[in-house]
Design a protein around this motif. Structure first.
Motif, PDB file in Angstrom:
ATOM      1  N   THR A 165       0.809  -1.220   0.000  1.00  0.00           N
ATOM      2  CA  THR A 165       0.000   0.000   0.000  1.00  0.00           C
ATOM      3  C   THR A 165       0.839   1.265   0.000  1.00  0.00           C
ATOM      4  OG1 THR A 165      -0.121  -0.033   2.424  1.00  0.00           O
ATOM      5  CG2 THR A 165      -1.877  -1.166   1.217  1.00  0.00           C
ATOM      6  N   SER A 166       2.134   1.141  -0.255  1.00  0.00           N
ATOM      7  CA  SER A 166       2.997   2.322  -0.189  1.00  0.00           C
ATOM      8  C   SER A 166       4.143   2.218  -1.189  1.00  0.00           C
ATOM      9  CB  SER A 166       3.568   2.491   1.224  1.00  0.00           C
ATOM     10  OG  SER A 166       4.384   1.378   1.551  1.00  0.00           O
ATOM     11  N   ASP A 208       8.145   4.034  -1.682  1.00  0.00           N
ATOM     12  CA  ASP A 208       9.219   4.912  -1.211  1.00  0.00           C
ATOM     13  C   ASP A 208      10.377   4.845  -2.200  1.00  0.00           C
ATOM     14  OD1 ASP A 208       8.775   5.609   1.997  1.00  0.00           O
ATOM     15  OD2 ASP A 208       7.764   3.785   1.344  1.00  0.00           O
ATOM     16  N   ALA A 212       7.877   9.534  -0.307  1.00  0.00           N
ATOM     17  CA  ALA A 212       6.988   8.425   0.039  1.00  0.00           C
ATOM     18  C   ALA A 212       5.556   8.822  -0.270  1.00  0.00           C
ATOM     19  CB  ALA A 212       7.129   8.077   1.519  1.00  0.00           C
ATOM     20  N   GLU A 213       4.765   7.856  -0.742  1.00  0.00           N
ATOM     21  CA  GLU A 213       3.362   8.125  -1.031  1.00  0.00           C
ATOM     22  C   GLU A 213       2.572   6.816  -1.007  1.00  0.00           C
ATOM     23  OE1 GLU A 213       3.855   9.842  -4.965  1.00  0.00           O
ATOM     24  OE2 GLU A 213       3.007   8.038  -5.891  1.00  0.00           O
ATOM     25  N   PRO A 214       1.263   6.895  -0.833  1.00  0.00           N
ATOM     26  CA  PRO A 214       0.433   5.684  -0.899  1.00  0.00           C
ATOM     27  C   PRO A 214       0.463   5.089  -2.298  1.00  0.00           C
ATOM     28  CG  PRO A 214      -0.764   7.505   0.138  1.00  0.00           C
ATOM     29  CD  PRO A 214       0.463   8.090  -0.490  1.00  0.00           C
ATOM     30  N   ALA A 215       0.313   3.780  -2.376  1.00  0.00           N
ATOM     31  CA  ALA A 215       0.274   3.080  -3.666  1.00  0.00           C
ATOM     32  C   ALA A 215      -0.540   1.809  -3.492  1.00  0.00           C
ATOM     33  CB  ALA A 215       1.683   2.764  -4.148  1.00  0.00           C
ATOM     34  N   ASP A 216      -0.917   1.229  -4.599  1.00  0.00           N
ATOM     35  CA  ASP A 216      -1.675  -0.025  -4.574  1.00  0.00           C
ATOM     36  C   ASP A 216      -1.071  -0.962  -5.606  1.00  0.00           C
ATOM     37  OD1 ASP A 216      -3.448  -2.119  -4.559  1.00  0.00           O
ATOM     38  OD2 ASP A 216      -5.252  -0.906  -4.825  1.00  0.00           O
ATOM     39  N   GLY A 248       4.198  -1.782   9.186  1.00  0.00           N
ATOM     40  CA  GLY A 248       3.247  -0.788   9.673  1.00  0.00           C
ATOM     41  C   GLY A 248       2.642  -1.111  11.016  1.00  0.00           C
TER      42      GLY A 248
END
Length: 389
Positions: free
Chosen positions: A76-77, A79, A94-98, A329
């Motif tokens: 879900t992320s 970096d 860093a950012e959210p990802a799927d 996490g």
């Protein structure tokens, strides 16, 4: 390249220290080091603290060699970082990802971030000397491809290495994300520990194994896939198709599911409030409710920790590590989770296996994946092709 590798893994050192570490005579070490300094591969970086005599000059990999790119792709992320050869971070994002969106979408974003961060630091693609990438699934390390990854089925057999070769001449190395966390801790420890485990608990559960000072990947790259160890034969069906896997019962989504059920059943006012105001509950909410004294949240955290400890006890009995570092996490959920894991491991493991065992949260924390990606890039680049000045 022994001296370059020793310098990297020791994060610098003196000429005398390098000679002792490698078993070289002082004259041999001095001659080799002088040649590497002249070639622009090593640099003197100031004097070390005095130990009573003449202060020794510290050595490090030369900053002018170029830069590394570290990429940590989570479920879900995302970096990305640009690093110096000594792993100093020059820029990161860093950012959210799927990852379920597939390699095309995710890697297009990775490529954009790589270009953006390099430009921000004043570098171009030609300045990159190595690229390390972590992904949340089993990896054929030699081929650099994922193999039947449960969390990211669209990535099966996709060549990340070939994708990046279109823009970068630097070697590209791909590994499982928790292996990178293990590499990061190994580098932080300067290889002072030889046998330890790193457990990542997030959307899934994985284990990085350091054996005799090296990351152990197994015959086909799937070593450490502990998330699919069964802890309850009557448990829910896991995404892998089996019943009762610890990942299906104690990872982040399982904690969220248990919390949602508790809120809907009226067992927790705090969790019900999170659900009412945001329409969802995440694992961090459960940790906050627990720290506020919520009994249902405490029970959920202890249950998940106990199950993970049950799985870990078997691994500890088998491998007998000196340390277990827990990352991912779920570490933000608080100290109760760690306490529950410890209690379960110590209760279920053999006394000899736990006599000197230390279980703690991974000191590198959220940076472990990126640091490990940099370690992978630098270490493997030195092994595979060396570095030309």
């Amino acid at each position: 390249m022994q001296l370059l590798e020793a310098t990297f893994w020791s994060a610098g050192g003196s000429r005398h220290g390098m000679a002792e570490r490698l078993g070289f005579s002082k004259s041999k070490a001095n001659g080799l080091i002088a040649g590497l300094v002249e070639q622009g591969l090593l640099a003197e970086s100031g004097l070390q603290p005095s130990s009573g005599g003449r202060r020794a000059e510290n050595l490090q990999l030369h900053g002018a060699l170029g830069v590394l790119i570290g990429i940590d792709i989570g479920a879900t992320s995302l970096d990305v970082a640009v690093l110096r050869p000594d792993l100093t971070s020059l820029a990161q994002h860093a950012e959210p990802a799927d990852v379920r969106q597939g390699p095309g979408v995710v890697l297009a974003r990775v490529g954009a971030l790589m270009r953006e961060l390099l430009a921000r630091c004043g570098f171009a693609a030609r300045d990159v000397i190595g690229i390390g990438i972590g992904v949340p699934g089993p990896v054929d390390f030699a081929g650099g491809q994922l193999v039947n990854p449960p969390l990211m089925p669209a990535w099966d057999s996709f060549s990340i290495r070939d994708y990046l070769r279109e823009d970068y001449a630097a070697p590209v190395f791909v590994d499982n994300d928790v292996n990178l966390m293990a590499l990061g801790e190994l580098w932080r420890l300067r290889r002072s520990l030889s046998n330890f485990l790193v457990i990542k608990v997030g959307t899934g559960i994985g284990c990085g194994i350091v054996c005799h000072g090296e990351v152990y990947r197994g015959a086909a790259g799937s070593a450490g896939d502990v998330g699919h160890i069964c802890v309850d034969q009557e448990g829910p069906r896991c995404r892998c198709g089996n019943l009762g896997c610890v990942e299906a019962m104690a990872a982040g989504p399982a904690i969220t599911r248990m919390a949602t059920e508790a809120a809907e059943a009226g067992q927790s006012a705090a969790l019900a409030e999170y659900l009412r105001t945001r329409g969802r509950i995440d694992a961090i909410d459960v940790g906050e409710a627990s720290r506020a004294g919520d009994a249902a949240a405490n029970g959920i955290i202890q249950h998940a920790g106990n199950l993970i400890g049950q799985m870990l006890a078997s691994v500890v009995n088998f491998f007998n590590p000196s340390h277990v570092f827990i990352g991912g996490g779920i570490t933000r959920i608080g100290p109760l989770f760690l306490a529950a894991v410890r209690q379960s491991v110590y209760q279920r493991s053999l006394a000899l296996s736990t006599r000197h065992l230390e279980i703690q949260y991974a000191p590198l924390g959220a940076q472990g994946g990126l640091v490990g990606a940099g370690v992978l890039a630098m270490h493997e680049t030195l092994k595979v092709r060396g570095i030309a000045p």
